[in-house]
Design an enzyme around this catalytic site. Structure first.
Site, mmCIF file in Angstrom:
data_model
loop_
_atom_site.group_PDB
_atom_site.id
_atom_site.type_symbol
_atom_site.label_atom_id
_atom_site.label_comp_id
_atom_site.label_asym_id
_atom_site.label_seq_id
_atom_site.Cartn_x
_atom_site.Cartn_y
_atom_site.Cartn_z
ATOM 1 N N HIS A 1 -9.349 -40.735 4.856
ATOM 2 C CA HIS A 1 -9.240 -41.441 6.129
ATOM 3 C C HIS A 1 -9.834 -40.578 7.231
ATOM 4 O O HIS A 1 -10.343 -39.482 6.977
ATOM 5 C CB HIS A 1 -7.799 -41.874 6.415
ATOM 6 C CG HIS A 1 -6.792 -40.747 6.496
ATOM 7 N ND1 HIS A 1 -6.809 -39.811 7.493
ATOM 8 C CD2 HIS A 1 -5.743 -40.426 5.695
ATOM 9 C CE1 HIS A 1 -5.817 -38.965 7.325
ATOM 10 N NE2 HIS A 1 -5.152 -39.304 6.222
ATOM 11 N N HIS B 1 -9.064 -36.835 7.470
ATOM 12 C CA HIS B 1 -9.814 -35.952 6.568
ATOM 13 C C HIS B 1 -11.250 -35.799 7.071
ATOM 14 O O HIS B 1 -11.832 -34.716 7.032
ATOM 15 C CB HIS B 1 -9.890 -36.527 5.155
ATOM 16 C CG HIS B 1 -8.561 -36.845 4.535
ATOM 17 N ND1 HIS B 1 -8.240 -38.095 4.106
ATOM 18 C CD2 HIS B 1 -7.485 -36.072 4.288
ATOM 19 C CE1 HIS B 1 -7.012 -38.088 3.609
ATOM 20 N NE2 HIS B 1 -6.528 -36.865 3.715
ATOM 21 N N CYS C 1 15.338 -34.200 -7.032
ATOM 22 C CA CYS C 1 15.544 -35.643 -7.139
ATOM 23 C C CYS C 1 15.052 -36.087 -8.510
ATOM 24 O O CYS C 1 13.878 -35.890 -8.845
ATOM 25 C CB CYS C 1 14.793 -36.405 -6.042
ATOM 26 S SG CYS C 1 14.813 -38.192 -6.351
ATOM 27 N N CYS D 1 12.152 -38.734 -8.323
ATOM 28 C CA CYS D 1 10.839 -38.187 -7.935
ATOM 29 C C CYS D 1 10.382 -37.130 -8.915
ATOM 30 O O CYS D 1 9.203 -36.768 -8.932
ATOM 31 C CB CYS D 1 10.882 -37.523 -6.563
ATOM 32 S SG CYS D 1 11.385 -38.561 -5.225
ATOM 33 N N CYS E 1 17.540 -37.945 -0.951
ATOM 34 C CA CYS E 1 16.099 -37.938 -1.221
ATOM 35 C C CYS E 1 15.385 -38.839 -0.209
ATOM 36 O O CYS E 1 15.783 -39.988 -0.011
ATOM 37 C CB CYS E 1 15.838 -38.429 -2.642
ATOM 38 S SG CYS E 1 14.148 -38.979 -2.885
ATOM 39 N N HIS F 1 13.966 -42.063 -2.223
ATOM 40 C CA HIS F 1 14.857 -42.987 -2.919
ATOM 41 C C HIS F 1 16.211 -43.176 -2.244
ATOM 42 O O HIS F 1 16.981 -44.048 -2.638
ATOM 43 C CB HIS F 1 15.075 -42.515 -4.361
ATOM 44 C CG HIS F 1 13.807 -42.485 -5.141
ATOM 45 N ND1 HIS F 1 13.023 -41.357 -5.248
ATOM 46 C CD2 HIS F 1 13.163 -43.462 -5.806
ATOM 47 C CE1 HIS F 1 11.958 -41.653 -5.954
ATOM 48 N NE2 HIS F 1 12.012 -42.909 -6.312
ATOM 49 N N LYS G 1 0.999 -38.719 13.567
ATOM 50 C CA LYS G 1 -0.079 -38.197 12.733
ATOM 51 C C LYS G 1 -0.640 -39.319 11.859
ATOM 52 O O LYS G 1 0.112 -40.049 11.224
ATOM 53 C CB LYS G 1 0.462 -37.088 11.823
ATOM 54 C CG LYS G 1 -0.598 -36.545 10.868
ATOM 55 C CD LYS G 1 -0.026 -35.639 9.809
ATOM 56 C CE LYS G 1 -1.128 -35.228 8.840
ATOM 57 N NZ LYS G 1 -0.671 -34.559 7.655
ATOM 58 N N LYS H 1 -1.566 -41.792 5.372
ATOM 59 C CA LYS H 1 -1.467 -42.971 4.522
ATOM 60 C C LYS H 1 -0.020 -43.454 4.460
ATOM 61 O O LYS H 1 0.247 -44.642 4.526
ATOM 62 C CB LYS H 1 -1.975 -42.619 3.126
ATOM 63 C CG LYS H 1 -2.043 -43.816 2.214
ATOM 64 C CD LYS H 1 -2.327 -43.419 0.784
ATOM 65 C CE LYS H 1 -1.867 -44.503 -0.153
ATOM 66 N NZ LYS H 1 -1.568 -44.002 -1.490
HETATM 67 N N1 MSP Z 1 -4.955 -30.060 -0.937
HETATM 68 C C1 MSP Z 1 -4.395 -29.472 0.239
HETATM 69 C C2 MSP Z 1 -5.325 -28.423 0.812
HETATM 70 C C3 MSP Z 1 -5.681 -27.324 -0.129
HETATM 71 S S1 MSP Z 1 -6.828 -26.213 0.573
HETATM 72 C C4 MSP Z 1 -6.900 -24.959 -0.498
HETATM 73 C C5 MSP Z 1 -4.140 -30.554 1.275
HETATM 74 N N2 MSP Z 1 -4.836 -31.681 1.133
HETATM 75 S S2 MSP Z 1 -4.689 -32.978 2.069
HETATM 76 O O1 MSP Z 1 -5.640 -33.912 1.566
HETATM 77 O O2 MSP Z 1 -3.336 -33.389 2.129
HETATM 78 O O3 MSP Z 1 -5.059 -32.547 3.507
HETATM 79 C C6 MSP Z 1 -6.281 -31.940 3.734
HETATM 80 C C7 MSP Z 1 -6.507 -31.702 5.180
HETATM 81 O O4 MSP Z 1 -6.576 -32.921 5.878
HETATM 82 C C8 MSP Z 1 -5.420 -30.871 5.837
HETATM 83 O O5 MSP Z 1 -6.032 -29.856 6.582
HETATM 84 C C9 MSP Z 1 -4.749 -31.824 6.759
HETATM 85 O O6 MSP Z 1 -4.331 -31.195 7.917
HETATM 86 C C10 MSP Z 1 -5.915 -32.760 7.070
HETATM 87 N N3 MSP Z 1 -5.399 -33.982 7.613
HETATM 88 C C11 MSP Z 1 -4.741 -34.999 6.988
HETATM 89 N N4 MSP Z 1 -4.377 -35.908 7.928
HETATM 90 C C12 MSP Z 1 -4.787 -35.497 9.155
HETATM 91 C C13 MSP Z 1 -4.787 -36.017 10.445
HETATM 92 N N5 MSP Z 1 -4.208 -37.166 10.735
HETATM 93 N N6 MSP Z 1 -5.439 -35.319 11.406
HETATM 94 C C14 MSP Z 1 -6.146 -34.168 11.146
HETATM 95 N N7 MSP Z 1 -6.159 -33.648 9.959
HETATM 96 C C15 MSP Z 1 -5.355 -34.217 8.975
HETATM 97 O O7 MSP Z 1 -3.359 -30.340 2.166
#
Ligand code: MSP
Length: 618
Positions: A19, A22, A127, A130, A144, A147, A297, A300
């Site tokens: 999204h 990311h 849990c 989970c 949890c 759940h 924030k 998903k």
């Molecule tokens: N897999 C781990 C990272 C491992 S690095 C060795 C992880 N993955 S994640 O997919 O959950 O998140 C990846 C990045 O996306 C994180 O830096 C997280 O902060 C960023 N974001 C996810 N949602 C976000 C926002 N809404 N805003 C900005 N960044 C966000 O964590």
């Protein structure tokens, strides 16, 4: 100074679709990579996907897919998203790759032999539904969070990394390197974390509970904890320990992360590096969150995500990139919305920049025979050549939004210059003076377009073509006045940023639509559940026996959380009948049944009325 630059993004978990949250970090990384390449740095840009661990494993189960097939599929979605946003990474690492596993096991063995890993017992709140541990904080009223059921105290054998041993060292390192973690607020957060004991880090999970991970080299019954595995991507991708790339790039590493993963990067990772005898990274750059329209924030789980695919299709990839970089002060939480993107698009891109190009072209055809007029010496417009230097400073300080603001202010100044000089009137009295005005504007645009190339690579290439300029090759070209050559303009040039943002031809081709013939490949059939039972080896799965009239099938489905086996018998469901069979926890699933899911809610797709089992759904 050695001109080498290594930039990384977090590797993304493949349990969710990409999204805009990311996309933001990845766009920043791409901007930085392109900026440094343009500025003559030998650059390496790494991104990738994080594919092991409990969360990903459970997501695959829920999807009723084999974990490998699942991670292959979702990882591909990330690659595609980056392609759509014009992300030019040098390498895409996946933690399920052999080259990565090898390095994780090598580092584990090294740290183990050095005596920094020991076996112990982990005790926590578990849990059963989970199949995971929670911390006190994560619970909601002691229950949890998923759940709403009571958790139980459980013990589990884990290997631990002696992280606490390195706490003092890390504190000292942070004091000696005040710019290691940026912006400063996050550095202070880390200093506060380190002011108290941090404890040792559990770095393994019993394979019996989490089978999806990299086995410990000395104990096959345990797999590596996902963070110990994932963080090492930053060096495994460079071919650590012997690789040339590792030697060249590692000393110049800049990590980009979101603030939620500060602790793993600022505490786990440095202590791991120290224990493994690997030098420290150069900078940890921490971004804030993109907030959804509800002010929370974007994520998903909260269901407030903005889809970067759809924005890129409608406004063009470069507009999305520009918007993110221009709107968000790096490090701060910022609300984002399509409405705000539209406003920027109209005001900055269509009205200021796009319009300037249009009117400049029109005037060059009317007053300069459709070519860039001859250079006029020594008359620089508004110190355009000083911009690059200022921008270098701003980029180094991660102030991308101010960097772009400066260039756009210059673009506005060029528009004003035209309005003041009125070349259309000047031309009547003094043709050369009018052409000199136009030359300065073209020069200004040449400089602005170089500086905007890292943010909007495609559009700036288009802009330069429209004005008969060569491609932007070096940032330095923005520091010298008078490089535009007197070349003819192309007769036709597309409008850079059409007022009514429509999908461009190119993105239309890339739109994810399928033809009827693609849909026809999927064979959907009505199936009646004749028997159902719990999967013997997985709490989340049910094993269903389905009748298709003439034949019977066994299907394994991740719906145990939502349905009891006995309530399913007699239901008519929809089966993807021609799906390749896959083994799920030891039982072969011959197809997949359809269900609708939103967050934690799930409902099977069932068929009403009098159709016999086996009937085709179309
Ligand atoms: N897999 C781990 C990272 C491992 S690095 C060795 C992880 N993955 S994640 O997919 O959950 O998140 C990846 C990045 O996306 C994180 O830096 C997280 O902060 C960023 N974001 C996810 N949602 C976000 C926002 N809404 N805003 C900005 N960044 C966000 O964590």
């Amino acid at each position: 100074m050695e001109k080498v630059f290594y930039i990384t993004t977090p590797i993304y978990y493949v349990n969710a679709e990409p999204h805009l949250g990311h996309a933001y970090t990845t766009v920043v990384a791409d901007f930085l990579a392109r900026w440094h390449r343009l500025d003559g740095y030998q650059t390496f840009f790494l991104t990738g996907t994080d594919e092991h661990g409990e969360t990903v494993f459970r997501a695959a189960e829920r999807a009723g897919e084999d974990p490998k097939a699942f991670v292959d599929r979702v990882s591909e979605r990330f690659r595609r998203a980056w392609e759509l946003l014009g992300i030019a990474y040098d390498d895409f690492i996946r933690t399920t790759e052999e080259r990565h596993k090898k390095v994780v096991q090598y580092v584990l063995q090294k740290v183990y032999e050095a005596g920094d890993i020991y076996y112990g017992e982990y005790e926590g709140l578990y849990c059963v539904s989970c199949e995971r541990f929670y911390t006190e904080k994560e619970l909601v009223e002691g229950l949890c969070p998923i759940h709403g059921r009571p958790v139980e105290r459980r013990k589990e054998g884990n290997y631990f990394f002696r992280m606490e041993k390195y706490r003092e060292w890390l504190l000292g390192y942070l004091e000696d390197h005040p710019d290691l973690i940026r912006p400063e607020g996050y550095r202070n957060e880390v200093l506060a974390m380190l002011a108290e004991p941090i404890g040792d880090l559990s770095i393994s999970r019993p394979k019996a509970r989490v089978p999806w991970g990299i086995p410990l080299p000395w104990d096959e019954d345990h797999v590596t904890y996902v963070w110990f595995d994932a963080l090492l991507n930053y060096v495994s991708a460079l071919g650590y320990p012997e690789g040339e790339r590792f030697k060249t790039f590692w000393p110049h590493a800049w990590h980009l992360i979101g603030k939620d993963i500060l602790k793993p990067h600022a505490v786990f990772w440095p202590t791991m590096l120290k224990a493994a005898g690997i030098p420290m990274y150069r900078h940890l750059n921490v971004g804030g969150f993109l907030l959804g329209p509800d002010g929370r924030k974007m994520s998903k789980t909260l269901g407030n995500v903005v889809d970067p695919f759809s924005l890129a299709e409608r406004y063009g990839r470069d507009a999305v990139r520009y918007y993110l970089l221009r709107e968000i002060p790096y490090g701060q939480d910022t609300p984002v919305s399509e409405a705000a993107l539209r406003t920027r698009y109209q005001a900055d891109l269509a009205d200021d920049l796009g319009n300037l190009v249009q009117r400049t072209r029109a005037m060059l055809f009317r007053f300069a025979e459709g070519r860039i007029p001859k250079p006029v010496a020594g008359e620089e417009l508004a110190q355009g050549t000083e911009l690059a230097g200022r921008l270098r400073g701003l980029v180094r300080e991660l102030k991308f939004h101010l960097a772009l603001e400066e260039v756009m202010a210059y673009v506005k100044a060029l528009n004003r210059y035209i309005n003041e000089k009125r070349p259309w009137e000047l031309y009547k009295e003094d043709k050369e003076a009018a052409q000199a005005v136009l030359y300065r504007v073209v020069e200004g645009l040449r400089i602005a377009s170089i500086l905007l190339t890292p943010a909007m690579p495609e559009k700036m290439a288009e802009l330069r073509r429209a004005l008969g300029l060569k491609e932007a090759a070096r940032l330095e070209e923005a520091e010298t006045w008078g490089l535009a050559e007197p070349l003819p303009l192309p007769e036709e040039a597309p409008v850079l940023f059409p007022k009514e943002a429509k999908a461009s031809k190119e993105s239309e081709e890339k739109m994810e639509q399928i033809g009827i013939e693609d849909f026809a490949k999927v064979e959907l059939r009505v199936a009646e559940v004749v028997a159902a039972e719990k999967h013997p080896n997985a709490d989340k799965l049910l094993v269903l026996r389905l009748s298709l009239g003439k034949e019977e099938r066994t299907v394994v489905s991740g719906i145990a959380q939502w349905y009891r086996p006995e309530e399913l018998v007699g239901k008519k469901v929809v089966l993807v009948a021609n799906l390749k069979p896959a083994k799920l926890r030891g039982i072969e699933s011959q197809g997949m049944i359809l269900a609708a899911q939103e967050g934690e809610a799930l409902a099977l797709v069932t068929v009403e009325g009098e159709v016999p089992p086996g009937a085709v759904v179309k």
